[in-house]
Write an enzyme that holds these catalytic residues in place. Structure first.
Site, PDB file in Angstrom:
ATOM      1  N   SER A 139       0.855  -1.195   0.000  1.00 26.28           N
ATOM      2  CA  SER A 139       0.000   0.000   0.000  1.00 26.28           C
ATOM      3  C   SER A 139       0.883   1.234   0.000  1.00 26.28           C
ATOM      4  CB  SER A 139      -0.859  -0.007   1.272  1.00 26.28           C
ATOM      5  OG  SER A 139      -1.520   1.220   1.462  1.00 26.28           O
ATOM      6  N   TYR A 152      -2.513  -1.468  10.152  1.00 23.81           N
ATOM      7  CA  TYR A 152      -2.508  -1.621   8.692  1.00 23.81           C
ATOM      8  C   TYR A 152      -1.162  -1.180   8.103  1.00 23.81           C
ATOM      9  CZ  TYR A 152      -4.105  -1.096   3.850  1.00 23.81           C
ATOM     10  OH  TYR A 152      -4.252  -1.186   2.494  1.00 23.81           O
TER      11      TYR A 152
HETATM   12  P1  NAD Z   1     -11.560  -5.284  -0.625  1.00 22.82           P
HETATM   13  O1  NAD Z   1     -11.999  -5.244   0.791  1.00 22.82           O
HETATM   14  O2  NAD Z   1     -12.507  -4.868  -1.675  1.00 22.82           O
HETATM   15  O3  NAD Z   1     -10.991  -6.716  -1.000  1.00 22.82           O
HETATM   16  C1  NAD Z   1     -10.191  -7.445  -0.104  1.00 22.82           C
HETATM   17  C2  NAD Z   1     -10.603  -8.895  -0.185  1.00 22.82           C
HETATM   18  O4  NAD Z   1      -9.795  -9.638   0.737  1.00 22.82           O
HETATM   19  C3  NAD Z   1     -12.066  -9.107   0.216  1.00 22.82           C
HETATM   20  O5  NAD Z   1     -12.744  -9.807  -0.797  1.00 22.82           O
HETATM   21  C4  NAD Z   1     -11.961  -9.887   1.505  1.00 22.82           C
HETATM   22  O6  NAD Z   1     -13.016 -10.798   1.712  1.00 22.82           O
HETATM   23  C5  NAD Z   1     -10.634 -10.606   1.335  1.00 22.82           C
HETATM   24  N1  NAD Z   1     -10.093 -11.066   2.611  1.00 22.82           N
HETATM   25  C6  NAD Z   1     -10.025 -10.378   3.772  1.00 22.82           C
HETATM   26  N2  NAD Z   1      -9.526 -11.165   4.735  1.00 22.82           N
HETATM   27  C7  NAD Z   1      -9.271 -12.371   4.170  1.00 22.82           C
HETATM   28  C8  NAD Z   1      -8.751 -13.596   4.637  1.00 22.82           C
HETATM   29  N3  NAD Z   1      -8.391 -13.755   5.924  1.00 22.82           N
HETATM   30  N4  NAD Z   1      -8.606 -14.621   3.769  1.00 22.82           N
HETATM   31  C9  NAD Z   1      -8.972 -14.465   2.485  1.00 22.82           C
HETATM   32  N5  NAD Z   1      -9.481 -13.344   1.965  1.00 22.82           N
HETATM   33  C10 NAD Z   1      -9.637 -12.314   2.817  1.00 22.82           C
HETATM   34  O7  NAD Z   1     -10.257  -4.366  -0.670  1.00 22.82           O
HETATM   35  P2  NAD Z   1      -9.334  -3.888  -1.882  1.00 22.82           P
HETATM   36  O8  NAD Z   1      -9.327  -2.431  -1.853  1.00 22.82           O
HETATM   37  O9  NAD Z   1      -9.649  -4.618  -3.139  1.00 22.82           O
HETATM   38  O10 NAD Z   1      -7.921  -4.355  -1.312  1.00 22.82           O
HETATM   39  C11 NAD Z   1      -7.107  -5.374  -1.893  1.00 22.82           C
HETATM   40  C12 NAD Z   1      -5.698  -5.202  -1.366  1.00 22.82           C
HETATM   41  O11 NAD Z   1      -5.201  -3.929  -1.765  1.00 22.82           O
HETATM   42  C13 NAD Z   1      -5.605  -5.232   0.163  1.00 22.82           C
HETATM   43  O12 NAD Z   1      -4.433  -5.898   0.562  1.00 22.82           O
HETATM   44  C14 NAD Z   1      -5.513  -3.758   0.518  1.00 22.82           C
HETATM   45  O13 NAD Z   1      -4.876  -3.542   1.764  1.00 22.82           O
HETATM   46  C15 NAD Z   1      -4.712  -3.243  -0.654  1.00 22.82           C
HETATM   47  N6  NAD Z   1      -4.825  -1.784  -0.875  1.00 22.82           N
HETATM   48  C16 NAD Z   1      -6.032  -1.239  -1.228  1.00 22.82           C
HETATM   49  C17 NAD Z   1      -6.101   0.153  -1.429  1.00 22.82           C
HETATM   50  C18 NAD Z   1      -7.374   0.846  -1.820  1.00 22.82           C
HETATM   51  O14 NAD Z   1      -7.376   2.094  -1.850  1.00 22.82           O
HETATM   52  N7  NAD Z   1      -8.433   0.145  -2.147  1.00 22.82           N
HETATM   53  C19 NAD Z   1      -4.953   0.919  -1.271  1.00 22.82           C
HETATM   54  C20 NAD Z   1      -3.770   0.328  -0.911  1.00 22.82           C
HETATM   55  C21 NAD Z   1      -3.719  -1.048  -0.729  1.00 22.82           C
END
Ligand code: NAD
Length: 254
Positions: A139, A152
């Site tokens: 991230s 986080y």
């Molecule tokens: P999201 O919440 O839409 O998707 C995350 C997915 O991970 C969900 O489907 C959830 O069910 C799954 N998950 C959570 N815990 C789990 C577990 N223990 N086992 C299996 N699956 C699990 O979020 P996103 O925005 O698509 O995030 C995806 C990745 O990107 C994450 O690692 C997040 O930290 C990272 N990220 C997102 C952003 C953003 O702005 N959206 C920014 C930086 C990093």
């Protein structure tokens, strides 16, 4: 579009958001994908939408037994694993002083320990196949000290460091390990923040807007593909310049 023909990829947390977009990019690039997630109905629907090149399996990334079962399943269905995208993650905005020890541990367990178990479980399979590409989703919070991200941010800095260790140790096995650092991107995770798409809606980033999942997925696809054959141990910010440095627009009025 990146060429992923003949490649098979496992993507955790692929039911929705960035993981689902990465799964779409793999299929569009000619590859096959096993989506895993704890969200069973959404995961199955996402795989269905992608057609025969995509499968879904329930998988909790904090469980060693689930990891073994997921990768065994991928081997049984596809016969090989060329790529692993450690994307599953959880987030919650809390001040450091207000973060509970229990919640800090929970976030680190999912976001960092889950990635460690995934790498550890996948490496013997990739080693036997002569190599592979591991893409860890960190991230912008893994590049800077972002407020409200105690557990986080710590977990995402850990993912960044673990990726570098993996890159150094696993190069001899032909396994590349890189981290991707999304900025603020429109997904279900960030929906509670109330961000909107469109120019000018995110002045904190030099490009002035939030990202969309497909923009992160394009970076993931590149790192999975042979186009990045000489890239390992890299940290790729896909954040509209958010972590490049502070904008001074508020000072200059421009
Ligand atoms: P999201 O919440 O839409 O998707 C995350 C997915 O991970 C969900 O489907 C959830 O069910 C799954 N998950 C959570 N815990 C789990 C577990 N223990 N086992 C299996 N699956 C699990 O979020 P996103 O925005 O698509 O995030 C995806 C990745 O990107 C994450 O690692 C997040 O930290 C990272 N990220 C997102 C952003 C953003 O702005 N959206 C920014 C930086 C990093």
């Amino acid at each position: 579009m990146v060429d992923l023909g003949g490649k098979t990829v496992v993507i955790t947390g692929g039911a929705r958001g960035l993981g689902a977009a990465a799964a779409r990019a793999v299929v569009d690039g000619g590859g096959r994908v096993l989506i895993t997630d704890v969200l069973e109905a959404e995961g199955a629907e996402t795989a269905d939408r992608l057609g025969g090149a995509a499968r879904f399996l329930r998988h909790d990334v904090t469980s060693e037994a689930d990891w073994q079962a997921a990768l065994d399943h991928a081997m049984a269905v596809f016969g090989r694993i060329d790529g692993l995208v450690n994307n599953a993650g959880i987030a919650a905005g809390r001040l450091l002083e207000e973060e509970s020890v229990e919640h800090f541990r929970e976030v680190v367990e999912t976001n960092l320990v889950g990635v460690f178990i995934g790498i550890k479980t996948a490496v013997p399979l990739m080693r036997a196949a002569g190599g592979g590409s591991i893409v860890n989703i960190s991230s912008a919070a893994g590049l800077t000290g972002l407020a409200l991200t105690a557990g986080y941010g710590a977990s995402k800095w850990g993912v960044r460091g673990l990726s570098k260790i993996g890159a150094v140790e696993l190069a001899e096995a032909g396994i590349r390990v890189n981290s991707v650092h999304p900025g603020m991107t429109l997904t279900p995770m960030t929906a509670p923040v109330g961000i909107q798409a469109g120019a000018g809606n995110f002045p904190g980033a030099p490009l002035g807007r939030v990202g969309v999942p497909e923009e992160i997925a394009a970076a993931v696809a590149f790192l999975l593909s042979d186009a990045s054959a000489y890239v390992t141990g890299a940290e790729l910010a896909v954040d509209g310049g958010w972590t490049a440095g502070p904008t001074v627009r508020h000072l200059t009025g421009q």
